[in-house]
Design a protein around this motif. Structure first.
Motif, PDB file in Angstrom:
ATOM      1  N   LEU A   9      28.047   8.173  12.458  1.00  0.00           N
ATOM      2  CA  LEU A   9      28.365   9.236  11.498  1.00  0.00           C
ATOM      3  C   LEU A   9      27.324  10.355  11.617  1.00  0.00           C
ATOM      4  O   LEU A   9      27.623  11.518  11.343  1.00  0.00           O
ATOM      5  N   SER A  10      26.105   9.981  12.004  1.00  0.00           N
ATOM      6  CA  SER A  10      25.033  10.979  12.120  1.00  0.00           C
ATOM      7  C   SER A  10      24.959  11.603  13.507  1.00  0.00           C
ATOM      8  O   SER A  10      24.063  12.403  13.775  1.00  0.00           O
ATOM      9  N   VAL A 138      23.806   3.009  -0.908  1.00  0.00           N
ATOM     10  CA  VAL A 138      24.173   4.366  -1.355  1.00  0.00           C
ATOM     11  C   VAL A 138      25.650   4.260  -1.734  1.00  0.00           C
ATOM     12  O   VAL A 138      26.313   3.300  -1.357  1.00  0.00           O
ATOM     13  N   ALA A 140      29.256   4.968  -0.943  1.00  0.00           N
ATOM     14  CA  ALA A 140      29.903   5.240   0.345  1.00  0.00           C
ATOM     15  C   ALA A 140      30.481   6.652   0.384  1.00  0.00           C
ATOM     16  O   ALA A 140      30.993   7.153  -0.627  1.00  0.00           O
ATOM     17  N   PHE A 142      28.936   9.483   2.519  1.00  0.00           N
ATOM     18  CA  PHE A 142      28.130  10.447   3.281  1.00  0.00           C
ATOM     19  C   PHE A 142      26.856   9.801   3.817  1.00  0.00           C
ATOM     20  O   PHE A 142      26.291   8.920   3.169  1.00  0.00           O
ATOM     21  N   ASP A 174      23.515  -1.081   4.172  1.00  0.00           N
ATOM     22  CA  ASP A 174      23.975   0.213   4.680  1.00  0.00           C
ATOM     23  C   ASP A 174      23.697   1.313   3.668  1.00  0.00           C
ATOM     24  O   ASP A 174      24.188   1.253   2.533  1.00  0.00           O
ATOM     25  N   GLY A 175      22.924   2.319   4.110  1.00  0.00           N
ATOM     26  CA  GLY A 175      22.687   3.487   3.276  1.00  0.00           C
ATOM     27  C   GLY A 175      21.214   3.762   3.040  1.00  0.00           C
ATOM     28  O   GLY A 175      20.546   3.007   2.335  1.00  0.00           O
ATOM     29  N   GLY A 176      20.713   4.818   3.671  1.00  0.00           N
ATOM     30  CA  GLY A 176      19.329   5.231   3.429  1.00  0.00           C
ATOM     31  C   GLY A 176      18.275   4.288   3.979  1.00  0.00           C
ATOM     32  O   GLY A 176      17.117   4.327   3.558  1.00  0.00           O
ATOM     33  N   ALA A 195      21.615   2.224  10.194  1.00  0.00           N
ATOM     34  CA  ALA A 195      20.690   3.347  10.062  1.00  0.00           C
ATOM     35  C   ALA A 195      21.302   4.567  10.739  1.00  0.00           C
ATOM     36  O   ALA A 195      21.528   4.559  11.943  1.00  0.00           O
ATOM     37  N   GLY A 196      21.644   5.564   9.920  1.00  0.00           N
ATOM     38  CA  GLY A 196      22.221   6.793  10.456  1.00  0.00           C
ATOM     39  C   GLY A 196      21.133   7.814  10.692  1.00  0.00           C
ATOM     40  O   GLY A 196      20.593   7.960  11.790  1.00  0.00           O
TER      41      GLY A 196
HETATM   42  C1  DX5 Z   1      27.903   5.937   4.198  1.00  0.00           C
HETATM   43  C2  DX5 Z   1      28.052   5.162   5.478  1.00  0.00           C
HETATM   44  C3  DX5 Z   1      26.777   4.818   6.142  1.00  0.00           C
HETATM   45  C4  DX5 Z   1      25.981   6.021   6.585  1.00  0.00           C
HETATM   46  C5  DX5 Z   1      24.557   5.649   6.719  1.00  0.00           C
HETATM   47  O1  DX5 Z   1      29.120   5.981   3.549  1.00  0.00           O
HETATM   48  O2  DX5 Z   1      28.735   3.937   5.253  1.00  0.00           O
HETATM   49  O3  DX5 Z   1      26.994   3.944   7.232  1.00  0.00           O
HETATM   50  O4  DX5 Z   1      26.402   6.516   7.827  1.00  0.00           O
HETATM   51  O5  DX5 Z   1      23.826   6.799   6.977  1.00  0.00           O
HETATM   52  P1  DX5 Z   1      22.308   6.923   6.483  1.00  0.00           P
HETATM   53  O6  DX5 Z   1      21.537   5.868   7.216  1.00  0.00           O
HETATM   54  O7  DX5 Z   1      21.944   8.301   6.869  1.00  0.00           O
HETATM   55  O8  DX5 Z   1      22.313   6.672   5.004  1.00  0.00           O
END
Ligand code: DX5
Ligand code: ZN
Length: 214
Positions: A9-10, A138, A140, A142, A174-176, A195-196
């Motif tokens: 996603l990143s 986080v 879900a 972004f 997953d998330g941050g 890890a994005g």
């Molecule tokens: C958020 C996604 C995550 C996201 C993680 O909805 O499920 O997988 O890409 O990205 P970072 O690591 O930047 O929080």
């Protein structure tokens, strides 16, 4: 050792094949693919054709995280596209067991996700039937959001249930996630971290990956 799953996603969406090549070169373990439908989450990414195309460019395990409504309608197609893992959000489904069974029947590993605003209890009835428990740190939708420490309580609950009942599921966070909070993830019981931003936006992505493989 914790396995690291960079989230594409990143990455630059115009260079996805290159991105999965980089993920492998950086020494990561798994490629995390975030599928969003603009209904379950207020964002849209990609679907089965992307998974099918990426499959041609990498032998790395593809961990497909479905943030979509009625996932039971599509899980089979994601398996056929080449996913190694398919996870979905149970509250978005009208047939959680059916979807889990379909994934398994395709020889693919199945998992359920607890979103940041959902209680751990939503996955409890299915813990004996899953290969992966994904706990979101986080909400879900972004990449690039900050890690919600209070969600670690659900990771601990997942770890406790795993140990007490002898379940074999992986616990993914997953998330941050970043090298700054990786110790906390490990202590809580994570076996895989997504890890994005902390990988794709790092000056030295390979070092960031290594710093989380603890
Ligand atoms: C958020 C996604 C995550 C996201 C993680 O909805 O499920 O997988 O890409 O990205 P970072 O690591 O930047 O929080
Ligand atoms: Zn994800």
């Amino acid at each position: 050792m914790i396995k690291v799953a960079p989230s594409i996603l990143s990455a630059d969406f115009g260079k996805m094949a290159e991105a999965v090549g980089n993920v492998e070169r950086w020494g990561a373990d798994i490629v995390h693919c975030d599928v969003m439908d603009g209904v379950y989450v207020p964002n849209i990414t990609f679907g089965m054709p992307m998974i099918k195309s990426l499959r041609k460019y990498t032998d790395m395990p593809l961990d497909v995280h479905l943030m979509i409504t009625r996932p039971e309608k599509y899980v089979g197609q994601f398996c056929d596209a080449g996913a190694d893992w398919v996870t979905f959000h149970p509250e978005a489904s009208e047939d959680v067991r059916g979807a889990l069974n379909e994934i398994k029947s395709k020889g693919v590993k199945c998992g359920l996700v607890v979103n940041a605003d959902q209680p751990f209890e939503i996955v409890e009835p299915y813990l004996d039937s899953i290969d992966m428990l994904l706990i979101m740190t986080v909400q879900a939708g972004f990449g690039g959001q900050s890690f919600k420490h209070d969600c670690l309580e659900k990771v601990r609950a997942g770890y406790k249930a795993k140990i007490e009942n002898g379940y074999g599921y992986e616990i993914e966070i997953d998330g941050g996630v970043s090298p700054e909070n990786i110790e906390l993830c490990k202590e809580a019981g994570a076996t895989i971290v997504v890890a994005g931003s902390s990988v794709f936006k790092a000056q030295d992505p390979a070092s960031a990956v290594k710093a989380m493989q603890i």
